[in-house]
Design an enzyme around this catalytic site. Structure first.
Site, PDB file in Angstrom:
ATOM      1  N   ARG A  20       0.795  -1.233   0.000  1.00 31.93           N
ATOM      2  CA  ARG A  20       0.000   0.000   0.000  1.00 31.93           C
ATOM      3  C   ARG A  20       0.819   1.270   0.000  1.00 31.93           C
ATOM      4  NH1 ARG A  20      -2.948  -1.601   5.308  1.00 31.93           N
ATOM      5  NH2 ARG A  20      -0.873  -1.566   6.155  1.00 31.93           N
ATOM      6  N   LYS A  62      -0.480 -19.224   6.759  1.00 34.73           N
ATOM      7  CA  LYS A  62      -1.211 -19.358   8.004  1.00 34.73           C
ATOM      8  C   LYS A  62      -1.177 -18.029   8.734  1.00 34.73           C
ATOM      9  CE  LYS A  62       0.736 -21.013  11.784  1.00 34.73           C
ATOM     10  NZ  LYS A  62       1.763 -20.310  12.589  1.00 34.73           N
ATOM     11  N   ASP A  69       2.233 -24.563   4.757  1.00 37.43           N
ATOM     12  CA  ASP A  69       2.644 -24.880   6.118  1.00 37.43           C
ATOM     13  C   ASP A  69       4.146 -25.106   5.975  1.00 37.43           C
ATOM     14  OD1 ASP A  69       3.571 -26.376   8.370  1.00 37.43           O
ATOM     15  OD2 ASP A  69       1.479 -26.689   8.902  1.00 37.43           O
ATOM     16  N   HIS A  70       4.955 -24.147   6.432  1.00 38.06           N
ATOM     17  CA  HIS A  70       6.370 -24.217   6.066  1.00 38.06           C
ATOM     18  C   HIS A  70       7.074 -25.437   6.660  1.00 38.06           C
ATOM     19  CE1 HIS A  70       7.170 -22.270   9.952  1.00 38.06           C
ATOM     20  NE2 HIS A  70       8.431 -22.596   9.808  1.00 38.06           N
ATOM     21  N   LYS A 100      10.413 -28.372   5.149  1.00 33.88           N
ATOM     22  CA  LYS A 100      11.705 -28.642   5.798  1.00 33.88           C
ATOM     23  C   LYS A 100      12.278 -29.949   5.256  1.00 33.88           C
ATOM     24  CE  LYS A 100      10.722 -26.185  10.086  1.00 33.88           C
ATOM     25  NZ  LYS A 100      11.711 -25.130  10.247  1.00 33.88           N
ATOM     26  N   GLU A 129      11.318 -23.997  21.190  1.00 33.52           N
ATOM     27  CA  GLU A 129      11.940 -22.755  20.719  1.00 33.52           C
ATOM     28  C   GLU A 129      12.528 -22.014  21.909  1.00 33.52           C
ATOM     29  OE1 GLU A 129       9.722 -20.788  17.290  1.00 33.52           O
ATOM     30  OE2 GLU A 129       8.102 -21.472  18.576  1.00 33.52           O
ATOM     31  N   ASP A 167      -1.312 -21.703  17.011  1.00 33.12           N
ATOM     32  CA  ASP A 167      -0.114 -21.268  16.285  1.00 33.12           C
ATOM     33  C   ASP A 167       0.723 -22.444  15.790  1.00 33.12           C
ATOM     34  OD1 ASP A 167       1.710 -19.162  15.417  1.00 33.12           O
ATOM     35  OD2 ASP A 167       3.050 -19.863  17.001  1.00 33.12           O
ATOM     36  N   HIS A 207       1.482 -27.099  12.212  1.00 37.37           N
ATOM     37  CA  HIS A 207       2.783 -27.767  12.071  1.00 37.37           C
ATOM     38  C   HIS A 207       2.843 -29.134  12.768  1.00 37.37           C
ATOM     39  CE1 HIS A 207       3.800 -23.913  10.583  1.00 37.37           C
ATOM     40  NE2 HIS A 207       4.181 -23.354  11.704  1.00 37.37           N
ATOM     41  N   LYS A 217       7.534 -21.933  23.726  1.00 33.12           N
ATOM     42  CA  LYS A 217       8.476 -20.833  23.514  1.00 33.12           C
ATOM     43  C   LYS A 217       9.270 -20.594  24.796  1.00 33.12           C
ATOM     44  CE  LYS A 217       5.970 -18.644  19.800  1.00 33.12           C
ATOM     45  NZ  LYS A 217       6.803 -19.121  18.697  1.00 33.12           N
TER      46      LYS A 217
HETATM   47  C1  BG6 Z   1       5.431 -20.172  12.847  1.00 37.71           C
HETATM   48  C2  BG6 Z   1       4.827 -19.753  14.150  1.00 37.71           C
HETATM   49  O1  BG6 Z   1       4.445 -20.715  12.008  1.00 37.71           O
HETATM   50  O2  BG6 Z   1       6.441 -21.136  13.093  1.00 37.71           O
HETATM   51  C3  BG6 Z   1       5.887 -19.189  15.069  1.00 37.71           C
HETATM   52  O3  BG6 Z   1       3.818 -18.775  13.920  1.00 37.71           O
HETATM   53  C4  BG6 Z   1       7.016 -20.173  15.238  1.00 37.71           C
HETATM   54  O4  BG6 Z   1       5.336 -18.844  16.334  1.00 37.71           O
HETATM   55  C5  BG6 Z   1       7.509 -20.664  13.885  1.00 37.71           C
HETATM   56  O5  BG6 Z   1       8.056 -19.520  15.927  1.00 37.71           O
HETATM   57  C6  BG6 Z   1       8.514 -21.789  14.049  1.00 37.71           C
HETATM   58  O6  BG6 Z   1       9.098 -22.075  12.816  1.00 37.71           O
HETATM   59  P1  BG6 Z   1      10.570 -22.638  12.717  1.00 37.71           P
HETATM   60  O7  BG6 Z   1      10.764 -22.923  11.252  1.00 37.71           O
HETATM   61  O8  BG6 Z   1      11.482 -21.574  13.245  1.00 37.71           O
HETATM   62  O9  BG6 Z   1      10.597 -23.869  13.552  1.00 37.71           O
END
Ligand code: BG6
Length: 484
Positions: free
Chosen positions: A51, A148, A177-178, A182, A216, A235, A240, A331
């Site tokens: 924007r 997401k 969904d990343h 991996k 994490e 989350d 995941h 976390k």
């Molecule tokens: C994200 C979450 O989808 O994945 C985050 O929203 C999280 O809260 C993250 O930290 C973790 O991803 P990765 O690849 O660092 O394990």
């Protein structure tokens, strides 16, 4: 290892939200790495749409800085960076109005793949989709990528799916969904279905239990506003962790093809029992020496949101009945480590008597850091002294096995974006999968809301609340240590 990089077809990729955090940290540096590796063809173009007022030159400078920050020094080559930046441009568009759309439409070339990355809040998905059609740039070769959170419950996910379905066919929608991008997550499928060794043992007869840990060290950072409404359940678990569980538990698909894989994952989600509240532990991290705990991070002194969750789950089908899945994520824990451990049963009878040192076989799939696969086996301790058993790892760290090439493993995002261009949806979630995962998660969350459940405080830098340890101790089992 010989490089097997095959360039994808020429494309125009538009990133809505192209100046946002995800674009800066992940998408653009990832695209640069694919460019350096020769996977992005010379004719590819990337257009950032957002924007604010901006120029191509200023946008390119921000990308140059992002490459400096997020790409390893070895890959930073001045000529390559200049050639990559040449492919970039910026358009100012108003997602809810008509400003900028004509200019964007004029930029889109007719004869190449069009990919639209919606790196914006889900509230704008419908607006963007409508305008892509109105301005004639949503042809049959176009695809969209959505991030997401895909909704915050079943109802909102259904609404989002319905909105997208008004404008695009399912085969054009890539829900990221990343975790599925991996390297080791994909390796999980290679290990299971590319070897004869494991699959015959992959069931309740031979597996005692499965542990999935995603720990994490970071807190919620600057995302407090979003996170406090989501919590670890929305989350991490609904997406995941659920995806990891599906890949472990699913039946062999008939082919490594999108619907074959996704059909099998969906069956797992549907076979999941309702989570028993007595088998769930929620936690919230306490303040550290600097006085910043979860509540300070999210600026909500009375927050009831969990930053940690551990649960015992059961997959009720023939393969898994009786083998629990323990999952936990949190976390501000002791170490950043993600792994899946398949803990096998003991042999039915020990011909070596009771030896304390004897432990069960464990197959550990390490997602991060130091990706690899490790199998713990029992052998005889070498040398004299009788038949003493010890446990040794058969370790396959990608770094050791593949040498420096292992440092070059593409990041999840860059791999997934290339799959979008290739038109391969295998590692993306289908609409019904997302809905099924919400249908499972919703009653759990509703239960907490009804009872006013409060998460248990835990120390930052620990491995979560003690009660999470008890979740397994009660069953005579123990979590693997959270360590890097
Ligand atoms: C994200 C979450 O989808 O994945 C985050 O929203 C999280 O809260 C993250 O930290 C973790 O991803 P990765 O690849 O660092 O394990």
């Amino acid at each position: 290892m010989v490089s097997r990089v095959i360039p994808v077809e020429p494309f125009d990729l538009v990133i809505f939200g192209g100046t946002g955090d995800l674009a800066r940290r992940k998408i653009l540096p990832g695209l640069y790495r694919r460019f350096v590796d020769g996977q992005m063809p010379a004719e590819a173009r990337i257009i950032a749409a957002a924007r604010s007022e901006n120029t191509d030159a200023a946008f390119r400078e921000t990308v140059r800085a992002a490459i400096g920050e997020f790409v390893t020094k070895e890959k930073q080559d001045a000529t390559c960076i200049a050639a990559f930046l040449d492919r970039l441009s910026y358009v100012r568009v108003d997602a809810t109005g008509s400003d900028g759309w004509q200019a964007l439409a004029e930029k889109m070339r007719k004869d190449v793949i069009h990919a639209y990355y919606f790196s914006v809040g889900p509230g704008l998905f419908g607006d963007l989709a409508r305008r892509l059609h109105r301005f004639g740039i949503a042809g049959s070769r176009c695809r969209i990528v959505v991030e997401k959170p895909f909704g915050h419950d079943l109802e909102s996910a259904r609404d989002l799916n319905a909105t997208l379905a008004e404008h695009f066919d399912e085969h054009q929608i890539y829900r990221i969904d990343h975790y599925l991008g991996k390297e080791t997550v994909q390796n999980l499928m290679a290990v299971r279905f590319g070897n004869m060794l494991f699959e015959p043992l992959w069931n309740a007869r031979n597996v005692d239990h499965i542990q999935i840990t995603v720990a994490e060290t970071v807190g919620v950072g600057g995302r407090g506003g979003y996170y406090d409404k989501a919590g670890a359940m929305r989350d991490m678990v609904q997406n995941h962790m659920m995806q990891l569980l599906c890949l472990i538990a699913m039946e062999p698909p008939y082919a490594f093809e999108p619907d074959a894989v996704r059909d099998e994952k969906l069956k797992v989600i549907r076979a999941l029992d309702h989570a028993d509240p007595a088998q769930i532990v929620r936690g919230q991290y306490l303040a550290d020496e600097e006085g910043r705990g979860y509540r300070e991070d999210v600026e909500n002194p009375d927050s009831r949101t969990e930053s940690f969750i551990a649960m015992k789950l059961n997959v009720s089908n023939w393969r898994w009945k009786g083998t629990p899945f323990y999952i936990r994520t949190g976390k501000r824990l002791r170490a950043r480590t993600s792994e899946i451990a398949i803990v096998f049963k003991d042999p039915p009878h020990s011909i070596f008597g009771d030896q304390e040192s004897h432990k069960s076989n464990v197959l550990v799939i390490r997602l991060q850091p130091n990706e690899g696969i490790n199998l713990k086996v029992t052998i005889k301790e070498p040398g004299p002294g009788g038949m003493r058993l010890i446990e040794v790892p058969l370790d396959m760290s990608f770094k050791e096995a593949l040498g420096p090439e292992a440092d070059d493993i593409p990041d999840a995002y860059e791999r997934l974006i290339m799959d979008v261009i290739r038109g391969n949806q295998t590692l993306f979630m289908r609409g019904d999968e997302v809905e099924a995962a919400w249908a499972w998660a919703d009653p759990v969350i509703a239960g907490w809301e009804q009872t006013g459940d409060r998460p248990i405080p835990y120390d930052a830098g620990s491995s979560g609340p003690e009660d999470a340890l008890m979740l397994m101790h009660r069953d005579g089992r123990r979590w693997r240590e959270v360590k890097a």
